[in-house]
Design a protein around this motif. Structure first.
Motif, PDB file in Angstrom:
ATOM      1  N   LEU A 339      41.750  41.158  36.048  1.00 19.31           N
ATOM      2  CA  LEU A 339      42.487  41.929  36.276  1.00 19.31           C
ATOM      3  C   LEU A 339      43.876  41.380  37.218  1.00 19.31           C
ATOM      4  O   LEU A 339      44.176  41.734  36.125  1.00 19.31           O
ATOM      5  N   THR A 340      43.234  40.435  37.406  1.00 15.92           N
ATOM      6  CA  THR A 340      44.368  39.852  38.312  1.00 15.92           C
ATOM      7  C   THR A 340      45.710  39.241  37.127  1.00 15.92           C
ATOM      8  O   THR A 340      46.591  39.330  37.273  1.00 15.92           O
ATOM      9  N   MET A 341      45.246  38.504  36.538  1.00 12.50           N
ATOM     10  CA  MET A 341      45.550  37.641  34.673  1.00 12.50           C
ATOM     11  C   MET A 341      46.705  39.370  34.102  1.00 12.50           C
ATOM     12  O   MET A 341      47.356  39.199  33.682  1.00 12.50           O
ATOM     13  N   ASN A 342      45.469  40.222  34.268  1.00 18.68           N
ATOM     14  CA  ASN A 342      46.713  41.715  33.321  1.00 18.68           C
ATOM     15  C   ASN A 342      47.479  42.016  33.759  1.00 18.68           C
ATOM     16  O   ASN A 342      48.376  41.763  34.314  1.00 18.68           O
ATOM     17  N   MET A 343      46.964  41.497  35.961  1.00 21.54           N
ATOM     18  CA  MET A 343      47.832  42.691  36.283  1.00 21.54           C
ATOM     19  C   MET A 343      49.841  41.968  36.063  1.00 21.54           C
ATOM     20  O   MET A 343      50.623  41.786  36.756  1.00 21.54           O
ATOM     21  N   MET A 350      54.784  38.264  32.907  1.00 20.77           N
ATOM     22  CA  MET A 350      53.779  36.409  32.547  1.00 20.77           C
ATOM     23  C   MET A 350      53.898  37.064  30.816  1.00 20.77           C
ATOM     24  O   MET A 350      52.767  38.371  30.246  1.00 20.77           O
ATOM     25  N   THR A 351      53.695  36.297  30.439  1.00 18.03           N
ATOM     26  CA  THR A 351      52.947  36.038  29.412  1.00 18.03           C
ATOM     27  C   THR A 351      51.512  35.238  29.204  1.00 18.03           C
ATOM     28  O   THR A 351      50.958  34.954  30.149  1.00 18.03           O
ATOM     29  N   VAL A 352      50.794  35.667  28.032  1.00 14.16           N
ATOM     30  CA  VAL A 352      49.105  35.425  28.393  1.00 14.16           C
ATOM     31  C   VAL A 352      48.742  33.723  28.668  1.00 14.16           C
ATOM     32  O   VAL A 352      48.364  33.491  30.055  1.00 14.16           O
ATOM     33  N   ASP A 353      50.075  32.636  27.593  1.00 13.07           N
ATOM     34  CA  ASP A 353      49.744  31.047  28.624  1.00 13.07           C
ATOM     35  C   ASP A 353      50.839  30.641  29.918  1.00 13.07           C
ATOM     36  O   ASP A 353      49.323  30.615  30.458  1.00 13.07           O
ATOM     37  N   ILE A 389      35.428  35.664  22.896  1.00 12.65           N
ATOM     38  CA  ILE A 389      35.846  36.524  22.374  1.00 12.65           C
ATOM     39  C   ILE A 389      36.821  36.008  21.067  1.00 12.65           C
ATOM     40  O   ILE A 389      36.644  34.656  20.473  1.00 12.65           O
ATOM     41  N   GLU A 390      37.606  36.935  20.206  1.00  8.18           N
ATOM     42  CA  GLU A 390      38.642  35.634  19.634  1.00  8.18           C
ATOM     43  C   GLU A 390      39.577  34.819  19.417  1.00  8.18           C
ATOM     44  O   GLU A 390      40.191  34.244  18.861  1.00  8.18           O
ATOM     45  N   ARG A 391      40.898  35.483  20.058  1.00  4.86           N
ATOM     46  CA  ARG A 391      41.840  34.355  20.689  1.00  4.86           C
ATOM     47  C   ARG A 391      41.566  34.839  22.436  1.00  4.86           C
ATOM     48  O   ARG A 391      41.782  35.879  23.089  1.00  4.86           O
ATOM     49  N   PRO A 392      42.883  33.733  22.659  1.00  4.87           N
ATOM     50  CA  PRO A 392      42.749  34.222  24.678  1.00  4.87           C
ATOM     51  C   PRO A 392      43.137  35.254  24.606  1.00  4.87           C
ATOM     52  O   PRO A 392      43.194  35.625  26.033  1.00  4.87           O
ATOM     53  N   ALA A 393      43.855  35.478  24.045  1.00  2.98           N
ATOM     54  CA  ALA A 393      44.670  36.948  24.597  1.00  2.98           C
ATOM     55  C   ALA A 393      43.990  38.137  25.092  1.00  2.98           C
ATOM     56  O   ALA A 393      44.310  39.133  25.918  1.00  2.98           O
ATOM     57  N   VAL A 396      43.796  38.231  28.882  1.00  6.91           N
ATOM     58  CA  VAL A 396      44.415  38.999  29.724  1.00  6.91           C
ATOM     59  C   VAL A 396      44.913  40.527  29.433  1.00  6.91           C
ATOM     60  O   VAL A 396      45.284  41.256  30.566  1.00  6.91           O
ATOM     61  N   TYR A 397      44.570  40.989  28.003  1.00  4.66           N
ATOM     62  CA  TYR A 397      44.946  42.297  27.374  1.00  4.66           C
ATOM     63  C   TYR A 397      44.029  43.143  28.062  1.00  4.66           C
ATOM     64  O   TYR A 397      44.347  44.444  28.407  1.00  4.66           O
ATOM     65  N   ARG A 398      42.547  43.094  27.932  1.00  2.39           N
ATOM     66  CA  ARG A 398      41.819  43.870  28.239  1.00  2.39           C
ATOM     67  C   ARG A 398      41.428  44.024  30.278  1.00  2.39           C
ATOM     68  O   ARG A 398      42.388  43.086  30.232  1.00  2.39           O
ATOM     69  N   ILE A 399      40.890  44.816  30.635  1.00  2.00           N
ATOM     70  CA  ILE A 399      41.376  45.729  32.136  1.00  2.00           C
ATOM     71  C   ILE A 399      39.635  46.474  31.946  1.00  2.00           C
ATOM     72  O   ILE A 399      39.262  47.492  31.514  1.00  2.00           O
TER      73      ILE A 399
END
Ligand code: DI6
Ligand code: FE
Length: 414
Positions: A339-343, A350-353, A389-393, A396-399
């Motif tokens: 969740l911190t990454m999502n925030m 911030m970008t996914v990378d 997961i299918e991709r690293p994003a 970050v994307y899910r909550i």
């Protein structure tokens, strides 16, 4: 995924195959992605990481193989700023505020940081361990391998040391690496109100020495803010840390700009944390000294802060950016690094990378352990997170969703 009893492989080689790797290797671009990758581990250390096609044949012959079925592997996540050990919680104060109570009424009812100090002082070590473990387990369940834990709710020597002992004990109770920070300079306790210099001289400095002698402390931290300690007061604390050979960190520029980040940079600090009110000169100072900018979106969110950290200035300066939960009972009751990454993405853009780098490689740098963990590179500790997961994003994307498939700590499957 075929999983095997790890004890038999402790001396041999384990080989995770058919995986997609986000290595975070800085010599590669972006996340350092390797499709069709493999990781070989011997005695807890990575001995090969790369495309399967480049696996040495002797490794293949010797190894016990785990088929990852195309899953993604990242370095085990690192939460580089937490106050995980404390007594009680502040839910009542949270509720009072929502019901319209003023700061004064909350203080009168015994709320605020003093209530956490009271609850932490009265708890035994065993009680503090029992209260911290569920928070730790919640972090570990999301692929965390390393966590930093601060003292700072004792504000007297015995309780500060008790908190650090509890943090050290947590490392013996779970498969996790714990780094401790001595944060007696977090707030001035009631008995020293208006006497910061006396508090530093009587408690902060001698406590640091004792904690250091008992090998309880990996770094020294402080809270540089109008409501806490000034730059000049922090200098006294840092000079002592330096004399003891301890690395430095600082809570800086959270609520105002006292130029604490520049102070931290001038001491070659590992990190400066929070940074909403950082200016361009501060960002440049961090980049120049290699001090990691640790952003804490959980506190930004919980305080409903509107001043964003200066992302543009940090990027332009080339500062390394990390993200952490700041898990604490007052301003960030957060135990999710996902969740911190999502925030970080949603609130700070911030970008996914950037988000993934912030909870792996840069978080390791913020703790001074980049040579040991934080990327998938030969020679490092085999701390891995394997994801559905299918991709690293997706990380970050899910909550509120945890796609962890397995966690490997020092080569052992947890
Ligand atoms: N910054 C914060 O936001 C917390 N500590 C710090 O240095 C506040 C801690 C608390 O309210 O318990
Ligand atoms: Fe903090």
């Amino acid at each position: 995924m075929t999983n095997r009893n790890s004890t038999s492989a402790d001396k041999g080689i384990s080989l995770w195959q058919n995986a997609r790797l986000a290595t975070l290797d800085p010599s590669r671009d972006g996340l350092g992605i390797i499709e069709g990758g493999a990781i070989a581990v011997k005695e807890g250390r990575i001995v090969f990481v790369g495309p399967e096609s480049e696996l040495p044949s002797n490794l293949i012959a010797e190894a016990e193989t785990i088929d990852c079925e195309g899953r993604w592997i990242t370095p085990g996540l690192i939460d580089c700023h937490t106050h995980l050990v404390f007594g009680g919680n502040r839910a009542m104060e949270f509720e009072m505020r929502l019901n319209g109570a003023s700061y004064e009424e909350i203080a009168k009812a015994g709320g605020g940081i003093v209530s956490s100090v009271r609850d932490t002082r009265t708890r035994s070590e065993d009680e503090l361990v029992a209260e911290a473990l569920p928070r730790l387990d919640t972090l570990l369940a999301e692929g965390v391998s390393t966590i930093e834990i601060k003292s700072g709710y004792g504000l007297d020597i015995d309780t500060e040391l008790k908190m650090l002992r509890v943090a050290r004990r947590l490392e013996t109770l779970r498969p996790v690496r714990v780094l401790t920070s001595y944060l007696a300079a977090h707030a001035t306790p009631a008995e020293y109100k208006g006497r910061n210099a006396d508090y530093i001289a009587d408690v902060v400095l001698p406590g640091m020495e004792r904690a250091h002698h008992e090998r309880l402390v990996d770094a020294v931290d402080g809270f540089c803010e109008g409501i806490a300690f000034s730059v000049e007061e922090m200098r006294v604390v840092f000079d002592k840390a330096k004399a003891l050979g301890l690395p430095i960190k600082l809570h800086a520029e959270q609520l105002s700009n006292l130029h604490g980040a520049e102070l931290a940079a001038s001491y070659g600090a590992l990190s400066a944390d929070h940074l909403e009110y950082l200016d361009e000169a501060g960002a440049k100072a961090l980049a120049t000294s290699g001090t990691v900018a640790v952003l804490l979106p959980g506190a930004f969110y919980a305080l409903r802060e509107t001043k964003l950290p200066p992302m543009r200035a940090l990027r332009d300066a080339g500062a390394d950016i990390a993200l952490a939960t700041d898990c604490n009972p007052g301003t960030s009751p957060l135990t999710s690094l996902l969740l911190t990454m999502n925030m970080g993405a949603t609130l700070f853009r911030m970008t996914v990378d950037e988000c993934l780098t912030a909870t792996t490689r840069n978080a390791a740098k913020a703790l001074g352990i980049l040579a040991e963990t934080g990327t998938l590179e030969v020679g490092k500790s085999a701390d891995l997170a394997i994801w559905n997961i299918e991709r690293p994003a997706e990380l970050v994307y899910r909550i509120g969703f945890n796609p962890l498939h397995a966690r490997i700590f020092k080569g052992r499957t947890i």
